[in-house]
Design a protein around this motif. Structure first.
Motif, PDB file in Angstrom:
ATOM      1  N   VAL A   1       0.869  -1.188   0.000  1.00 33.45           N
ATOM      2  CA  VAL A   1       0.000   0.000   0.000  1.00 33.45           C
ATOM      3  C   VAL A   1       0.901   1.231   0.000  1.00 33.45           C
ATOM      4  O   VAL A   1       1.923   1.266   0.693  1.00 33.45           O
ATOM      5  N   ASP A   2       0.522   2.239  -0.774  1.00 34.50           N
ATOM      6  CA  ASP A   2       1.313   3.468  -0.856  1.00 34.50           C
ATOM      7  C   ASP A   2       1.124   4.299   0.418  1.00 34.50           C
ATOM      8  O   ASP A   2       0.025   4.772   0.702  1.00 34.50           O
ATOM      9  N   THR A   3       2.218   4.475   1.171  1.00 36.70           N
ATOM     10  CA  THR A   3       2.142   5.285   2.399  1.00 36.70           C
ATOM     11  C   THR A   3       2.596   6.722   2.146  1.00 36.70           C
ATOM     12  O   THR A   3       2.623   7.545   3.067  1.00 36.70           O
ATOM     13  N   GLY A   4       2.970   7.008   0.904  1.00 32.93           N
ATOM     14  CA  GLY A   4       3.408   8.366   0.555  1.00 32.93           C
ATOM     15  C   GLY A   4       4.850   8.667   0.919  1.00 32.93           C
ATOM     16  O   GLY A   4       5.324   9.796   0.761  1.00 32.93           O
ATOM     17  N   GLU A   5       5.605   7.642   1.369  1.00 28.62           N
ATOM     18  CA  GLU A   5       6.995   7.866   1.801  1.00 28.62           C
ATOM     19  C   GLU A   5       7.974   7.972   0.642  1.00 28.62           C
ATOM     20  O   GLU A   5       9.020   8.594   0.759  1.00 28.62           O
ATOM     21  N   VAL A   6       7.653   7.300  -0.472  1.00 28.06           N
ATOM     22  CA  VAL A   6       8.604   7.250  -1.582  1.00 28.06           C
ATOM     23  C   VAL A   6       7.831   7.208  -2.903  1.00 28.06           C
ATOM     24  O   VAL A   6       6.722   6.667  -2.964  1.00 28.06           O
ATOM     25  N   SER A   7       8.405   7.808  -3.940  1.00 28.48           N
ATOM     26  CA  SER A   7       7.766   7.761  -5.267  1.00 28.48           C
ATOM     27  C   SER A   7       8.845   7.762  -6.342  1.00 28.48           C
ATOM     28  O   SER A   7      10.038   7.962  -6.052  1.00 28.48           O
ATOM     29  N   SER A   8       8.420   7.584  -7.580  1.00 29.87           N
ATOM     30  CA  SER A   8       9.367   7.592  -8.699  1.00 29.87           C
ATOM     31  C   SER A   8      10.045   8.953  -8.845  1.00 29.87           C
ATOM     32  O   SER A   8      11.157   9.050  -9.381  1.00 29.87           O
ATOM     33  N   LYS A   9       9.383  10.001  -8.348  1.00 35.96           N
ATOM     34  CA  LYS A   9       9.986  11.348  -8.424  1.00 35.96           C
ATOM     35  C   LYS A   9      11.267  11.418  -7.590  1.00 35.96           C
ATOM     36  O   LYS A   9      12.173  12.194  -7.891  1.00 35.96           O
ATOM     37  N   ASP A  10      11.355  10.585  -6.542  1.00 40.41           N
ATOM     38  CA  ASP A  10      12.578  10.554  -5.728  1.00 40.41           C
ATOM     39  C   ASP A  10      13.752   9.979  -6.525  1.00 40.41           C
ATOM     40  O   ASP A  10      14.890  10.425  -6.388  1.00 40.41           O
ATOM     41  N   VAL A  11      13.452   8.964  -7.362  1.00 40.85           N
ATOM     42  CA  VAL A  11      14.493   8.397  -8.241  1.00 40.85           C
ATOM     43  C   VAL A  11      14.901   9.455  -9.261  1.00 40.85           C
ATOM     44  O   VAL A  11      16.093   9.665  -9.529  1.00 40.85           O
ATOM     45  N   MET A  12      13.893  10.162  -9.821  1.00 44.43           N
ATOM     46  CA  MET A  12      14.165  11.187 -10.835  1.00 44.43           C
ATOM     47  C   MET A  12      15.069  12.288 -10.257  1.00 44.43           C
ATOM     48  O   MET A  12      16.024  12.728 -10.909  1.00 44.43           O
ATOM     49  N   LYS A  13      14.773  12.710  -9.035  1.00 45.18           N
ATOM     50  CA  LYS A  13      15.547  13.784  -8.391  1.00 45.18           C
ATOM     51  C   LYS A  13      17.033  13.407  -8.307  1.00 45.18           C
ATOM     52  O   LYS A  13      17.913  14.206  -8.633  1.00 45.18           O
ATOM     53  N   LEU A  14      17.319  12.173  -7.876  1.00 44.65           N
ATOM     54  CA  LEU A  14      18.722  11.729  -7.761  1.00 44.65           C
ATOM     55  C   LEU A  14      19.405  11.690  -9.128  1.00 44.65           C
ATOM     56  O   LEU A  14      20.573  12.054  -9.266  1.00 44.65           O
ATOM     57  N   LEU A  15      18.662  11.247 -10.149  1.00 44.05           N
ATOM     58  CA  LEU A  15      19.235  11.181 -11.499  1.00 44.05           C
ATOM     59  C   LEU A  15      19.475  12.583 -12.055  1.00 44.05           C
ATOM     60  O   LEU A  15      20.482  12.839 -12.719  1.00 44.05           O
ATOM     61  N   GLN A  16      18.543  13.500 -11.773  1.00 43.40           N
ATOM     62  CA  GLN A  16      18.721  14.894 -12.223  1.00 43.40           C
ATOM     63  C   GLN A  16      19.944  15.530 -11.571  1.00 43.40           C
ATOM     64  O   GLN A  16      20.713  16.243 -12.218  1.00 43.40           O
TER      65      GLN A  16
ATOM     66  N   ASP B   1      22.554  14.146 -10.819  1.00 39.64           N
ATOM     67  CA  ASP B   1      23.746  13.601 -11.474  1.00 39.64           C
ATOM     68  C   ASP B   1      23.827  13.983 -12.947  1.00 39.64           C
ATOM     69  O   ASP B   1      24.646  13.442 -13.692  1.00 39.64           O
ATOM     70  N   GLY B   2      22.936  14.859 -13.372  1.00 37.01           N
ATOM     71  CA  GLY B   2      22.977  15.373 -14.741  1.00 37.01           C
ATOM     72  C   GLY B   2      22.448  14.426 -15.803  1.00 37.01           C
ATOM     73  O   GLY B   2      22.792  14.538 -16.983  1.00 37.01           O
ATOM     74  N   GLN B   3      21.619  13.462 -15.413  1.00 37.38           N
ATOM     75  CA  GLN B   3      21.079  12.489 -16.376  1.00 37.38           C
ATOM     76  C   GLN B   3      19.847  13.043 -17.092  1.00 37.38           C
ATOM     77  O   GLN B   3      19.112  13.870 -16.547  1.00 37.38           O
ATOM     78  N   ASP B   4      19.621  12.542 -18.309  1.00 36.37           N
ATOM     79  CA  ASP B   4      18.398  12.900 -19.052  1.00 36.37           C
ATOM     80  C   ASP B   4      17.284  11.989 -18.554  1.00 36.37           C
ATOM     81  O   ASP B   4      17.205  10.818 -18.950  1.00 36.37           O
ATOM     82  N   VAL B   5      16.447  12.485 -17.671  1.00 32.65           N
ATOM     83  CA  VAL B   5      15.419  11.658 -17.026  1.00 32.65           C
ATOM     84  C   VAL B   5      14.071  12.354 -17.077  1.00 32.65           C
ATOM     85  O   VAL B   5      13.983  13.579 -16.972  1.00 32.65           O
ATOM     86  N   HIS B   6      13.023  11.568 -17.266  1.00 32.58           N
ATOM     87  CA  HIS B   6      11.656  12.100 -17.369  1.00 32.58           C
ATOM     88  C   HIS B   6      10.724  11.192 -16.569  1.00 32.58           C
ATOM     89  O   HIS B   6      10.938   9.978 -16.511  1.00 32.58           O
ATOM     90  N   TYR B   7       9.702  11.787 -15.978  1.00 32.04           N
ATOM     91  CA  TYR B   7       8.698  11.008 -15.248  1.00 32.04           C
ATOM     92  C   TYR B   7       7.314  11.360 -15.768  1.00 32.04           C
ATOM     93  O   TYR B   7       7.005  12.532 -15.985  1.00 32.04           O
TER      94      TYR B   7
END
Length: 463
Positions: free
Chosen positions: A400-415, A417-423
């Motif tokens: 169940v989604d508790t709101g603690e983590v989302s794909s945007k958190d992965v995107m933030k780390l990749l951004q 590091d200068g990666q070309d990332v989209h969500y």
């Protein structure tokens, strides 16, 4: 009651499966049916799997309710996912019927085979089970096979053989594999995963050590000699063991690894210090060199000749959802892969480097909130091997989604590091973005253990 009940294979009775449409449950329902048991089962929805079971004469009901459990049932089998509040589980308890978890049932089935191979590890179980199966089939040994995916060579996930040989995956989640007592126990690798169940890596190591200890006294343990946990796993165990890996000190190792223009691997096999000639594979990546070494160690131990082993290895072209070619969008190649752990992502993207392409696009769907949270920086680091990353929402699976983590958190780390990332929150938006940006001889990989495969399939259907 489940721990006391022993299935009597000499007097087949009536067995009911709660969740019979699952990939493993369905396979063992079919196997017991072939042994003369009367099988019934329930699932929430009709599927290709349930239709296949019905075609065999197995009674499947849709919807899980108390009425499905009748007094004439001898045993009720359920998966770890079935809660004690399930109406069928509760009905079985009320009628005082024996209840048995799926893994216990598999362990009891294994006892019918004098050659029982159980393949464990955090990664590579399905592929290595499939490779070993291909070798057994090439040697005409008529094995019974249970694999956690669809294997084309056997037309599904189960093969009912008529010999002493039984080959199965052994999953560590919820300690399922501790119900198995193989004659050959294989450990491919050990890493942190399933942290919604295990406490830490020590907990996982202890579980694998116990699995290894349950190999028959006169049996064989096959273990990855390159990993740091090998000594811990083998400590205090009297069973014979052999090691495999890329370190030359291993019993089975590979030298002069090369990849052809399609990215398929080949290498010189060295067994117990002796050169055995060239091995050609029909799959990609160094991780599959490791998987093949494990399968060779197993099949050589059983006494199979190298020509049958070579033939079996070459006949294996990969399993469903493991670097699986799906089709082409013009010159763009579409691949699908089940990778859902950072190590698996690294292995898949490393294999992709040896596949001809211009730029590498990955559409990644994280699998479960607990795994995403536990390995957030590792996911970002693994995905950096791609030129372009597109993220879908986390696939919840059993959570169940508790709101603690989302794909945007992965995107933030990749951004960062200068990666070309989209969500994008929807598959439709991802498809529109891909159609507008992927070009030329690019390679597009849909990746994850959820339903991300549908994106590539829909794009190919629309072309």
């Amino acid at each position: 009651m489940s721990f006391m009940y022993e299935i009597d294979f000499t007097h087949p009775g009536k067995v009911h499966f709660i969740g019979i449409g699952g990939i493993s449950m369905s396979g063992f329902a079919e196997l017991l049916h072939s042994m003369g048991f009367t099988i019934t089962g329930s699932d929430w929805h009709e599927s290709k799997i349930t239709k296949h079971l019905e075609s065999l004469g197995i009674q499947v009901v849709y919807g899980q309710k108390e009425d499905n459990i009748t007094k004439d049932i001898d045993l009720v089998v359920y998966t770890a996912a079935v809660k004690k509040t399930n109406p069928e589980y509760q009905a079985a308890e009320k009628l005082n019927l024996p209840l048995m978890e799926r893994a216990v049932m598999v362990g009891q089935v294994m006892k019918n085979y004098s050659s029982a191979i159980a393949i464990a590890g955090t990664h590579g179980k399905t592929t290595t089970t499939s490779i070993a199966s291909h070798i057994f089939l090439a040697a005409n040994l008529d094995p019974t096979i249970s694999v956690g995916g669809i294997l084309e060579a056997i037309g599904g996930n189960i093969r009912i053989g008529h010999s002493k040989h039984f080959i199965t995956e052994a999953c560590e989640y919820t300690n399922s594999f501790l119900h198995f007592f193989p004659t050959v126990g294989m450990i491919l690798n050990i890493e942190e995963d399933h942290m919604d169940f295990f406490k830490d890596i020590e907990d996982i190591k202890n579980s694998f050590h116990k699995f290894a200890s349950q190999t028959a006294d006169d049996g064989l343990i096959i273990i990855n000699g390159d990993m740091e946990h090998t000594d811990f796993i083998l400590n205090g165990l009297a069973q014979k063991h052999v090691t495999f890996g890329l370190n030359p000190e291993n019993d089975y190792t590979a030298t002069d690894i090369a990849f052809d223009k399609e990215g398929n691997a080949s290498y010189n096999l060295v067994a117990h210090g002796e050169p055995k000639g060239r091995i050609a594979l029909n799959v990609k990546g160094c991780h599959n060199v490791m998987n093949s070494l494990a399968a060779i160690a197993c099949t050589e131990a059983i006494g199979l000749p190298l020509d049958a082993i070579r033939k079996g290895l070459l006949s294996f072209g990969g399993t469903h959802r493991r670097f699986e070619y799906k089709g082409s969008l013009g010159d763009v190649t579409v691949i699908d892969d089940y990778a859902h752990h950072p190590t698996e992502i690294r292995a898949t993207l490393s294999a992709a480097k040896d596949y001809p392409h211009d730029e590498l696009w990955v559409i990644f769907q994280p699998h479960t909130y607990t795994r995403t949270k536990a390995f957030l920086p590792e996911f970002a680091k693994a995905l950096e091997q791609a030129d372009h990353i597109v993220l879908a929402d986390i696939y919840a699976a059993r959570e169940v989604d508790t709101g603690e983590v989302s794909s945007k958190d992965v995107m933030k780390l990749l951004q960062e590091d200068g990666q070309d990332v989209h969500y994008f929150p929807s598959f439709e938006e991802i498809k529109d973005f891909v159609k507008a940006h992927v070009k030329g001889h690019d390679l597009l990989i849909t990746m994850g253990a959820g339903n991300v495969v549908e994106i590539g399939e829909e794009l190919l259907a629309e072309k």
